[in-house]
Write a protein that holds these residues in place. Sequence first.
Motif, PDB file in Angstrom:
ATOM      1  N   ALA A   1      11.060  14.740  57.957  1.00 22.29           N
ATOM      2  CA  ALA A   1      10.376  13.767  58.809  1.00 22.29           C
ATOM      3  C   ALA A   1      10.990  12.378  58.662  1.00 22.29           C
ATOM      4  CB  ALA A   1       8.889  13.728  58.450  1.00 22.29           C
ATOM      5  N   GLY A   2      11.370  12.022  57.432  1.00 20.00           N
ATOM      6  CA  GLY A   2      11.966  10.705  57.216  1.00 20.00           C
ATOM      7  C   GLY A   2      13.279  10.525  57.964  1.00 20.00           C
ATOM      8  N   LEU A   3      14.145  11.540  57.931  1.00 24.20           N
ATOM      9  CA  LEU A   3      15.424  11.440  58.638  1.00 24.20           C
ATOM     10  C   LEU A   3      15.217  11.385  60.149  1.00 24.20           C
ATOM     11  CD1 LEU A   3      17.600  13.938  56.550  1.00 24.20           C
ATOM     12  CD2 LEU A   3      17.623  11.442  56.465  1.00 24.20           C
ATOM     13  N   LEU A   4      14.249  12.151  60.665  1.00 29.28           N
ATOM     14  CA  LEU A   4      13.956  12.091  62.095  1.00 29.28           C
ATOM     15  C   LEU A   4      13.416  10.721  62.487  1.00 29.28           C
ATOM     16  CD1 LEU A   4      12.355  15.596  62.730  1.00 29.28           C
ATOM     17  CD2 LEU A   4      14.559  14.781  63.571  1.00 29.28           C
ATOM     18  N   LEU A   5      12.593  10.140  61.623  1.00 28.08           N
ATOM     19  CA  LEU A   5      12.069   8.795  61.911  1.00 28.08           C
ATOM     20  C   LEU A   5      13.183   7.754  61.901  1.00 28.08           C
ATOM     21  CD1 LEU A   5       8.703   8.796  59.918  1.00 28.08           C
ATOM     22  CD2 LEU A   5       9.007   8.802  62.401  1.00 28.08           C
ATOM     23  N   LEU A   6      14.168   7.927  61.029  1.00 31.15           N
ATOM     24  CA  LEU A   6      15.315   7.013  61.035  1.00 31.15           C
ATOM     25  C   LEU A   6      16.049   7.078  62.377  1.00 31.15           C
ATOM     26  CD1 LEU A   6      16.836   7.470  57.450  1.00 31.15           C
ATOM     27  CD2 LEU A   6      15.783   5.400  58.385  1.00 31.15           C
ATOM     28  N   CYS A   7      16.219   8.289  62.892  1.00 34.10           N
ATOM     29  CA  CYS A   7      16.875   8.449  64.193  1.00 34.10           C
ATOM     30  C   CYS A   7      16.034   7.821  65.303  1.00 34.10           C
ATOM     31  CB  CYS A   7      17.117   9.925  64.486  1.00 34.10           C
ATOM     32  SG  CYS A   7      18.318  10.708  63.378  1.00 34.10           S
ATOM     33  N   LEU A   8      14.722   7.990  65.214  1.00 35.67           N
ATOM     34  CA  LEU A   8      13.836   7.347  66.188  1.00 35.67           C
ATOM     35  C   LEU A   8      13.928   5.826  66.074  1.00 35.67           C
ATOM     36  CD1 LEU A   8      11.655   7.589  68.366  1.00 35.67           C
ATOM     37  CD2 LEU A   8       9.952   7.720  66.527  1.00 35.67           C
ATOM     38  N   GLY A   9      13.990   5.327  64.829  1.00 39.76           N
ATOM     39  CA  GLY A   9      14.134   3.889  64.637  1.00 39.76           C
ATOM     40  C   GLY A   9      15.428   3.351  65.204  1.00 39.76           C
ATOM     41  N   MET A  10      16.515   4.144  65.138  1.00 39.47           N
ATOM     42  CA  MET A  10      17.778   3.712  65.731  1.00 39.47           C
ATOM     43  C   MET A  10      17.677   3.583  67.247  1.00 39.47           C
ATOM     44  SD  MET A  10      20.757   5.735  63.620  1.00 39.47           S
ATOM     45  CE  MET A  10      21.998   5.089  64.757  1.00 39.47           C
ATOM     46  N   THR A  11      16.752   4.336  67.857  1.00 40.19           N
ATOM     47  CA  THR A  11      16.523   4.213  69.296  1.00 40.19           C
ATOM     48  C   THR A  11      15.673   2.993  69.608  1.00 40.19           C
ATOM     49  OG1 THR A  11      16.600   6.619  69.491  1.00 40.19           O
ATOM     50  CG2 THR A  11      15.707   5.412  71.351  1.00 40.19           C
ATOM     51  N   VAL A  12      14.564   2.844  68.873  1.00 40.58           N
ATOM     52  CA  VAL A  12      13.649   1.724  69.110  1.00 40.58           C
ATOM     53  C   VAL A  12      14.352   0.392  68.881  1.00 40.58           C
ATOM     54  CG1 VAL A  12      11.503   0.625  68.354  1.00 40.58           C
ATOM     55  CG2 VAL A  12      11.639   3.125  68.536  1.00 40.58           C
ATOM     56  N   PHE A  13      15.164   0.343  67.821  1.00 39.84           N
ATOM     57  CA  PHE A  13      15.899  -0.885  67.504  1.00 39.84           C
ATOM     58  C   PHE A  13      17.375  -0.726  67.888  1.00 39.84           C
ATOM     59  CE2 PHE A  13      12.315  -0.613  64.549  1.00 39.84           C
ATOM     60  CZ  PHE A  13      11.704  -1.838  64.775  1.00 39.84           C
ATOM     61  N   GLY A  14      17.597  -0.078  69.007  1.00 35.84           N
ATOM     62  CA  GLY A  14      18.963   0.178  69.458  1.00 35.84           C
ATOM     63  C   GLY A  14      19.755  -1.089  69.704  1.00 35.84           C
TER      64      GLY A  14
END
Length: 547
Positions: A493-506
């Motif tokens: 879940a943590g790694l997936l959230l990091l990927c999501l964060g890279m989108t939100v803070f793209g």
Amino acid sequence: MNRLPLDILAILPVLLPLLAGALLLLFEDRRRVVKVSVSLATILALLANAIALLVICSTGGENGTGRVLVHLLGNWPAPAGIVLVADRLSALMLTLTALLALASFVFALARWHKAGPRFYSIFLFLQMGLNGAFLTGDLFNLFVFFEVMLAASYGLVLHGSGTARIKAGLHYIPINLVASSLFLIGVSLLYGVTGTLNMADLAGRIRGVHPEERMLLEAGAAILAVAFLVKAAMWPLNFWLPTAYSAATAPVAAMFAIMSKVGIYVILRLDLLLFGHDSGPSAGFGSPWLLYGGLATIAFGTIGVLASQSMPRLAGYSVLVSSGTLLAAIGVGSEPVISGAIYYLLSSTLAIATFFLLIELVERGRAAGADVLAVSMEFFGVEEDTEEKQVEEEVGIPLPLTMAVLGAAFVGSTLLLAGLPPLSGFVAKLSLFAALMGDGATVPGSSWALIALLTISGLAALIAMARTGITTFWVPMEANLPNVRAVELVPVAGLLLLCLGMTVFGGPVMRFTDATARMIATPTAYMQDVLAAPPVPAYKQSGSAKP
């Protein structure tokens, strides 16, 4: 009282895992509480140090390219002495390594840390080798850290024993030993021509190499590149990777996702530093080979993804697609493409590591023998040796909610590998497409080929993941309830959230990659900072400097 210089942060990523790994060798494996505590504290300290370096190196510098920290080992100035150099790119790779190490180690605490001897020390030594390879400023010590990394990986690829891992190791180890031999030959040729192995000094001397010696110089660089391309898994040097990665245990395979990027990092660093636009007659040397070799690697990986009948091999071939994309982008060489490639490197590495961890959890609910990477295949189904029987134990509680969580994580991995919104895989491919298209007026045929292959590879990943998901999740729930612990779900879940964060803070992430690409494409500041770094003055007890 004298303040410690900031460049001390550049040696801690090497020093901390070295000392901690050596200390843990003094304890027996049954002292697991001590070993887990020391290892976890070291990994967290490395993550904090990497983030600090990332913040420091992202500020200042010419044109906002950031600061360069240079640590002189032995207090000898470059190019005579050994240097460790931290800049935007190396600090970013240190942070990525620390994040993957934390996720992999926490996942391993469910059971894999008990599957073989000296796991904690070997894991820390692997991190030491990776960190050193990203920080070193000279080719000889790059070889040293390269060998430390490989030696640790030899132990980890065999961790957990089993026939499949032994067979994979028999291929993995000799191939990397040959690559190491090529590394030494290439370094020797470069030193024979230029008289230096310091990267910054080497970049300055290449421009003035005598025409009669330039062919020998380029031959040495080509041999050196082959050694890195074996680790980067460029076609046709990549046949070892899917088997080795799919046979490794889940946390080891997730950590190996960054190992293929070591070759990518070195090629990116040296290509623009030694053979950039200001390198004289050797400018652009090898770029066409990287471009077309990368295209061939993407094509080969795409075919492998479609042909894979198991999730571990699918993940292994996804590594090849990732490596091919990055090699082709480096071959193109323009700053916007390099910026998109750095973003893609972060996203694809996190995505593949996530998928490797997820595979082990999903496969746990399938029949024994379905896949060599599934833990239950060896621990619950096949009896091979006494050591594995000792590790055998129930992990977690089977709940209907488990499959829902794993299914959601599988969908997230599918979106990342296929490059679909809303996760970072889509932003990465979109940034690459935009950079390759440029103004849209004159787009080279090679750029169109790369765009087409990236599109096809994404479609292939979607088809393969959908096919695998149907056969895995579209079954009666009672027959497919794996035992999963929270300590295993948290890293995924943590790694997936990091990927999501890279989108939100793209936006901020892309601005960072833009500045990083600008820094490595114009390495003048890097060269000046390394070669002009002054030794730290020695002090007497009174505090006055020695004459």
